[in-house]
Design a protein around this motif. Sequence first.
Motif, PDB file in Angstrom:
ATOM      1  N   ALA A 119       6.406   7.854  60.606  1.00 11.97           N
ATOM      2  CA  ALA A 119       5.122   7.885  59.893  1.00 11.97           C
ATOM      3  C   ALA A 119       4.672   9.328  59.677  1.00 11.97           C
ATOM      4  O   ALA A 119       4.108   9.657  58.627  1.00 11.97           O
ATOM      5  CB  ALA A 119       4.070   7.119  60.685  1.00 11.97           C
ATOM      6  N   ARG A 122       6.475  10.735  56.728  1.00 18.54           N
ATOM      7  CA  ARG A 122       5.937  10.249  55.445  1.00 18.54           C
ATOM      8  C   ARG A 122       4.632  10.958  55.102  1.00 18.54           C
ATOM      9  O   ARG A 122       4.344  11.221  53.939  1.00 18.54           O
ATOM     10  CB  ARG A 122       5.762   8.728  55.494  1.00 18.54           C
ATOM     11  CG  ARG A 122       7.105   7.978  55.499  1.00 18.54           C
ATOM     12  CD  ARG A 122       6.933   6.478  55.331  1.00 18.54           C
ATOM     13  NE  ARG A 122       6.310   5.851  56.498  1.00 18.54           N
ATOM     14  CZ  ARG A 122       6.988   5.378  57.551  1.00 18.54           C
ATOM     15  NH1 ARG A 122       8.309   5.460  57.588  1.00 18.54           N
ATOM     16  NH2 ARG A 122       6.343   4.826  58.565  1.00 18.54           N
ATOM     17  N   ILE A 123       3.831  11.276  56.119  1.00 17.89           N
ATOM     18  CA  ILE A 123       2.596  12.034  55.849  1.00 17.89           C
ATOM     19  C   ILE A 123       2.953  13.428  55.334  1.00 17.89           C
ATOM     20  O   ILE A 123       2.365  13.926  54.368  1.00 17.89           O
ATOM     21  CB  ILE A 123       1.730  12.118  57.127  1.00 17.89           C
ATOM     22  CG1 ILE A 123       1.230  10.726  57.504  1.00 17.89           C
ATOM     23  CG2 ILE A 123       0.555  13.070  56.922  1.00 17.89           C
ATOM     24  CD1 ILE A 123       0.496  10.672  58.833  1.00 17.89           C
ATOM     25  N   HIS A 125       5.690  14.274  53.760  1.00 18.78           N
ATOM     26  CA  HIS A 125       6.230  14.146  52.400  1.00 18.78           C
ATOM     27  C   HIS A 125       5.120  13.967  51.371  1.00 18.78           C
ATOM     28  O   HIS A 125       5.273  14.342  50.211  1.00 18.78           O
ATOM     29  CB  HIS A 125       7.202  12.962  52.318  1.00 18.78           C
ATOM     30  CG  HIS A 125       8.406  13.122  53.182  1.00 18.78           C
ATOM     31  ND1 HIS A 125       9.237  12.082  53.510  1.00 18.78           N
ATOM     32  CD2 HIS A 125       8.905  14.208  53.815  1.00 18.78           C
ATOM     33  CE1 HIS A 125      10.194  12.523  54.298  1.00 18.78           C
ATOM     34  NE2 HIS A 125      10.022  13.811  54.511  1.00 18.78           N
ATOM     35  N   ALA A 126       3.995  13.388  51.800  1.00 19.86           N
ATOM     36  CA  ALA A 126       2.912  13.123  50.861  1.00 19.86           C
ATOM     37  C   ALA A 126       2.232  14.413  50.389  1.00 19.86           C
ATOM     38  O   ALA A 126       1.625  14.433  49.324  1.00 19.86           O
ATOM     39  CB  ALA A 126       1.881  12.201  51.492  1.00 19.86           C
ATOM     40  N   ALA A 201      -3.832  13.456  49.549  1.00 24.16           N
ATOM     41  CA  ALA A 201      -2.593  12.682  49.675  1.00 24.16           C
ATOM     42  C   ALA A 201      -2.232  12.458  51.141  1.00 24.16           C
ATOM     43  O   ALA A 201      -1.826  11.359  51.534  1.00 24.16           O
ATOM     44  CB  ALA A 201      -1.454  13.407  48.956  1.00 24.16           C
ATOM     45  N   MET A 202      -2.383  13.490  51.965  1.00 27.00           N
ATOM     46  CA  MET A 202      -1.960  13.357  53.359  1.00 27.00           C
ATOM     47  C   MET A 202      -2.885  12.428  54.139  1.00 27.00           C
ATOM     48  O   MET A 202      -2.435  11.616  54.948  1.00 27.00           O
ATOM     49  CB  MET A 202      -1.865  14.734  54.022  1.00 27.00           C
ATOM     50  CG  MET A 202      -0.702  15.554  53.471  1.00 27.00           C
ATOM     51  SD  MET A 202      -0.534  17.185  54.225  1.00 27.00           S
ATOM     52  CE  MET A 202       0.337  16.787  55.746  1.00 27.00           C
ATOM     53  N   ASP A 204      -4.737  10.019  52.852  1.00 24.14           N
ATOM     54  CA  ASP A 204      -4.532   8.652  52.366  1.00 24.14           C
ATOM     55  C   ASP A 204      -3.258   8.045  52.956  1.00 24.14           C
ATOM     56  O   ASP A 204      -3.227   6.869  53.322  1.00 24.14           O
ATOM     57  CB  ASP A 204      -4.505   8.621  50.837  1.00 24.14           C
ATOM     58  CG  ASP A 204      -5.887   8.914  50.244  1.00 24.14           C
ATOM     59  OD1 ASP A 204      -6.866   8.948  51.028  1.00 24.14           O
ATOM     60  OD2 ASP A 204      -5.991   9.120  49.026  1.00 24.14           O
ATOM     61  N   GLN A 205      -2.216   8.868  53.084  1.00 21.21           N
ATOM     62  CA  GLN A 205      -0.980   8.370  53.698  1.00 21.21           C
ATOM     63  C   GLN A 205      -1.227   8.048  55.173  1.00 21.21           C
ATOM     64  O   GLN A 205      -0.766   7.025  55.683  1.00 21.21           O
ATOM     65  CB  GLN A 205       0.143   9.405  53.549  1.00 21.21           C
ATOM     66  CG  GLN A 205       1.504   8.905  54.026  1.00 21.21           C
ATOM     67  CD  GLN A 205       2.005   7.726  53.203  1.00 21.21           C
ATOM     68  OE1 GLN A 205       1.775   7.654  52.006  1.00 21.21           O
ATOM     69  NE2 GLN A 205       2.667   6.778  53.859  1.00 21.21           N
ATOM     70  N   ALA A 208      -2.835   4.800  55.350  1.00 21.24           N
ATOM     71  CA  ALA A 208      -1.908   3.724  54.979  1.00 21.24           C
ATOM     72  C   ALA A 208      -0.933   3.410  56.118  1.00 21.24           C
ATOM     73  O   ALA A 208      -0.455   2.281  56.232  1.00 21.24           O
ATOM     74  CB  ALA A 208      -1.135   4.111  53.717  1.00 21.24           C
ATOM     75  N   GLU A 209      -0.641   4.391  56.961  1.00 22.85           N
ATOM     76  CA  GLU A 209       0.312   4.163  58.051  1.00 22.85           C
ATOM     77  C   GLU A 209      -0.289   3.352  59.196  1.00 22.85           C
ATOM     78  O   GLU A 209       0.424   2.956  60.113  1.00 22.85           O
ATOM     79  CB  GLU A 209       0.819   5.504  58.613  1.00 22.85           C
ATOM     80  CG  GLU A 209       1.635   6.336  57.626  1.00 22.85           C
ATOM     81  CD  GLU A 209       3.006   5.731  57.338  1.00 22.85           C
ATOM     82  OE1 GLU A 209       3.415   4.802  58.060  1.00 22.85           O
ATOM     83  OE2 GLU A 209       3.652   6.200  56.376  1.00 22.85           O
TER      84      GLU A 209
END
Lengths: 258, 263
Positions: A119, A122-123, A125-126, A201-202, A204-205, A208-209
């Motif tokens: 997770a 993915r943060i 990458h965002a 973006a970060m 929001d990610q 979402a996680e």
Amino acid sequence: MKVTLKVWRQKNANTPGGFKTYSSPDLNENMSFLEMLDVVNEELANKGEEPIAFDHDCREGICGTCSLVIDGKPHGPHQGVATCQTYMRSFKNGDEIVIEPFRAKAFPLIKDLVVDRAAFDRIQHAGGFISVRTGAAPDANSIPVPKENADLAMDAAQCIGCGACVAACKNASAMLFVAAKVSHLGLMPQGQPERYKRVKAMVDQMDAEGFGGCTVTGSCEAVCPKEISLDFIARMNRDYGVALLKGEPKAMEGGGVG
Amino acid sequence: MNLINRVWQSSLGKKYIMALTGCALFFFLIGHLLGNLQVFGQPELINTYAHFLKSKPGLLWGARLGLLACVGLHILAAVQLTAMNKEARPQGYAGGSAYGASKASQYMIVSGLVILAFVVYHLAHFTALLPGVNGTGDFRKLTTVLHGQTVPDVYAMMILGFQVWWVVAFYLIAQWMLFNHLGHGLASMFQSLGLRNHVWWPRVQGFAKLASIGIFIGYAIIPVAIFLRIVGADYAEKAKHQFSQSSPPAATLIAEVNGKEAK
Ligand code: HEM
Ligand code: SF4
Ligand code: FES
């Protein structure tokens, strides 16, 4: 010295787990905590039992791979060090030590003490990057950076992405990690073009996680092996507020030039 | 609409709402306290103030609706955030948890819910004047005369209301919870809104400490002083008679007491 370990054992995410108690063989007090586990595992393997699975890599406090919640505190009893730099001399002969994995919905358990921290990737990458042309290294000091910003950015950049902040927080919140990553770039001139897009973006990610929210309990700061400050969370809250007020960028019609 | 949606959908956005509504409620607490402290003056002081508020229904209802909106949003965000936070940690630790976190910060929802229960009681007690909840008598019968007008005797309600021990106990418990809620919340509010750096954080924490202690002392001394009969004991003896009367002889009461209390 000898200690008793109460370790969380769980075959995989789909099998229920539980604590098992092990007595360590005789230990050298200058062993690191992970070396102690190695010795215990060697004995288990010799007895034909399944060794205890745990994460580790650099073993020098820089990679962020080691984890473990030791007696209720991620990374063990000391402040500002990772599990790999915790030594057995911090415990007493005969101690019972409870070892658990990092617990969070967003960090699903893989096996025993190993959890999946993708997770965090993915943060990153965002938005945890800057878009620049690579090429020859630019001249040093060609872009002036105020000294205090450089220092703060370096403080934030210390984050090794271990996830102890999530493990310690009663809400399993990833705010300290995300704030460190957002601030590290947001404090530098090179990070400005994407500053507000990045924080939006970060965060929001992060939501979402399935991480929890921040209640400002300060557990994260207290266990962070790199002593990342809550100040960075305030900084991120500020930037995210600005990003929300700015709204989405104007939609483009047709193609650009080139 | 889009902005509201964006704010509400994000965990940080909800914390902005918590902080802003919490801040508004804090300012209300200060105003309300200053109003209530008038009980330490002559009976006419607080009765005139209460009558002034009642005589401006636009102002009164504007404030009430604004407060209701703040409380509603604060609670809705609190409940949703607390649920989200619980969900994020499905399995807890055996070796202890929340290392380094203060009790106040861990139990915001508990102190908040006690405050909510108190607010409901407090409204029934002194706003709706429900006779069943105050443990003494029908407050609607307590009236007095101000400038030739018969008005509710708010002073008598407070004096008689806080002579009941369990009412005082509940008020003090709620105020203790409020003290804890604010001790953490007022500092946390600056953090949520991003108003903090290494220079300001110690000052913010100092402010939260001082303000929560000030609010606690200010609110607690009212029921305590009345319960210990330091304030208004004579007035209470006179006012009590109205409980057993069908139509209160307010004019005689005020005349009698005036002679005694005006030193
Ligand atoms: C006089 C009334 C109240 C005042 C002045 C007040 C004030 C505050 C303040 C300033 C905060 C900090 C906000 C932040 O961290 O940004 C807060 C947080 C909180 N309040 Fe209240 N509050 C009140 C009533 C309530 C009630 C009735 C509840 C009931 C559910 C409640 C539940 C909470 C919770 C759960 C938090 C923490 C949220 C979180 O950090 O996740 N509060 N409050
Ligand atoms: S902020 Fe600290 S505890 Fe959290 S991931 Fe980074 S180094 Fe680990
Ligand atoms: S193993 Fe790399 S930080 Fe501990």
